[in-house]
Design a protein around this motif. Structure first.
Motif: not given
Length: 334
Positions: A86-91, A126-134, A143-153
């Motif tokens: 639908l856009n660069q971040k959402f599909s 998103d570069p710092k947040l990925i959300l995937v749902g089925r 559901a899967r979530v990946k979130c960059d809390l900091t550059d290393d965590l």
């Protein structure tokens, strides 16, 4: 008088000899030895900086090259996947599957039950947040979530919800990335706790360990792993207190061809399995296959028909168990 004078005169000096240049490699013993090639001198000059080692791969991905060839995503039946951005971040994604579901039985024969389901998915990248749902028609939710809390965590969440009791699962992972090491802490349902750590020892060798505790079953374990990689090969070794010993080796023959093999020994059940696989990249397709010590032969083909359109072929033949699986599918969208 002339003869006497000529006799008394000193003899003329000897003719001047041309100056001999010193050998380029110096005098003494060095002058006897042949010069060293430039490449060898560079190798001798290069020293390993143990304070600036590369960051290793995550502990759970230590065998990722071997799994790409030996564990392709095989399926049986018909599969169709469609993804619309639908856009660069959402599909949004739509998946249809019609095939068979294997049911465990006490006999050696495999029981297959026909099944079909539709799956709807939503993705946010998103570069710092990925959300995937089925969501599937049988009521399951992934559901899967990946979130960059900091550059290393980084925080990772995986969840699977179902209407069947005691089958829902959830897992939280906290990944920390250092300069030359990685650490992970895991928390899951059923009182599961786990942690792993992997450290680069040399530019090519990394070693790590993991521990886990499953509270509901009162089980614990510890494991050790090592990985050696170069430009042409990757070798791994894993040993666990549960009795598992696993080895894998991947050889990169060329830019398009790689060969892989693995070996697994289960001390508890005394089972030994090994397999050999290949990964062949062509201009418009990718072919992967394997054969194992149980007599199972499998192949997986991905053919690119057009931009964003791929055709899939899957086959797995198990002659000893008389179990044959064939599937074809298509994916549309990137």
């Amino acid at each position: 008088m002339g003869s006497v004078a000529s006799a008394a005169a000193p003899p003329p000096p000897p003719p001047v000899q041309p100056h001999m240049a010193a050998p380029p490699y110096g005098a003494g013993l060095a002058g006897i030895l042949p010069p060293k090639p430039d490449g060898e001198e560079k190798k001798m000059e290069e020293k390993v900086d143990y304070l600036n080692l590369p960051c290793p791969v995550p502990f759970e991905e230590i065998q990722r090259e071997a799994l790409m060839s030996l564990k392709p995503e095989l399926f049986e039946g018909l599969r169709f996947d469609f993804t619309k951005g639908l856009n660069q971040k959402f599909s949004l994604s739509h998946s249809v599957f019609m095939g068979f579901l294997e049911v465990l039985s006490q006999s050696t024969e495999t029981i297959k039950v026909p099944t079909a389901h539709y799956e709807f998915g939503a993705n946010f990248i998103d570069p710092k947040l990925i959300l995937v749902g089925r969501v599937m028609t049988d009521g399951r939710l992934n559901a899967r979530v990946k979130c960059d809390l900091t550059d290393d965590l980084t925080l990772k969440v995986n969840a699977q919800l179902t209407h069947e009791p005691h089958y829902s699962q959830g897992m939280f992972n906290f990944d920390y990335k250092g300069t030359d090491y990685r650490a992970q802490f895991q928390i899951g349902n059923n009182a599961f706790y786990g942690a792993n750590y992997i450290q680069s020892v040399t530019p090519n060798l990394s070693m790590g360990t993991e521990i886990f505790w499953l509270g509901h079953q009162r089980k614990s374990g510890i494991g050790f792993a090592s990985r050696y990689n170069s430009d042409k090969m990757v070798g791994t070794l894993q040993v666990a207190s549960t009795g598992i010993v696993a080895l894998s080796y991947v050889q990169k023959v060329s830019e398009k061809v790689s060969l892989a093999s693995d070996f697994m020994y289960n001390h508890m059940s005394r089972d030994v399995t090994s397999s050999f696989g290949y990964d062949y990249m062509l201009r418009q397709c990718r072919l992967r296959g394997k054969i194992d010590s149980n007599g199972v032969v499998a192949a997986y083909l991905e053919e690119r028909l057009n931009m964003g359109v791929n055709f899939l072929l899957s086959a797995e033949i198990d002659h000893p168990k008389k179990n044959y699986k064939f599937g074809f599918g298509m994916t549309v969208g990137e």
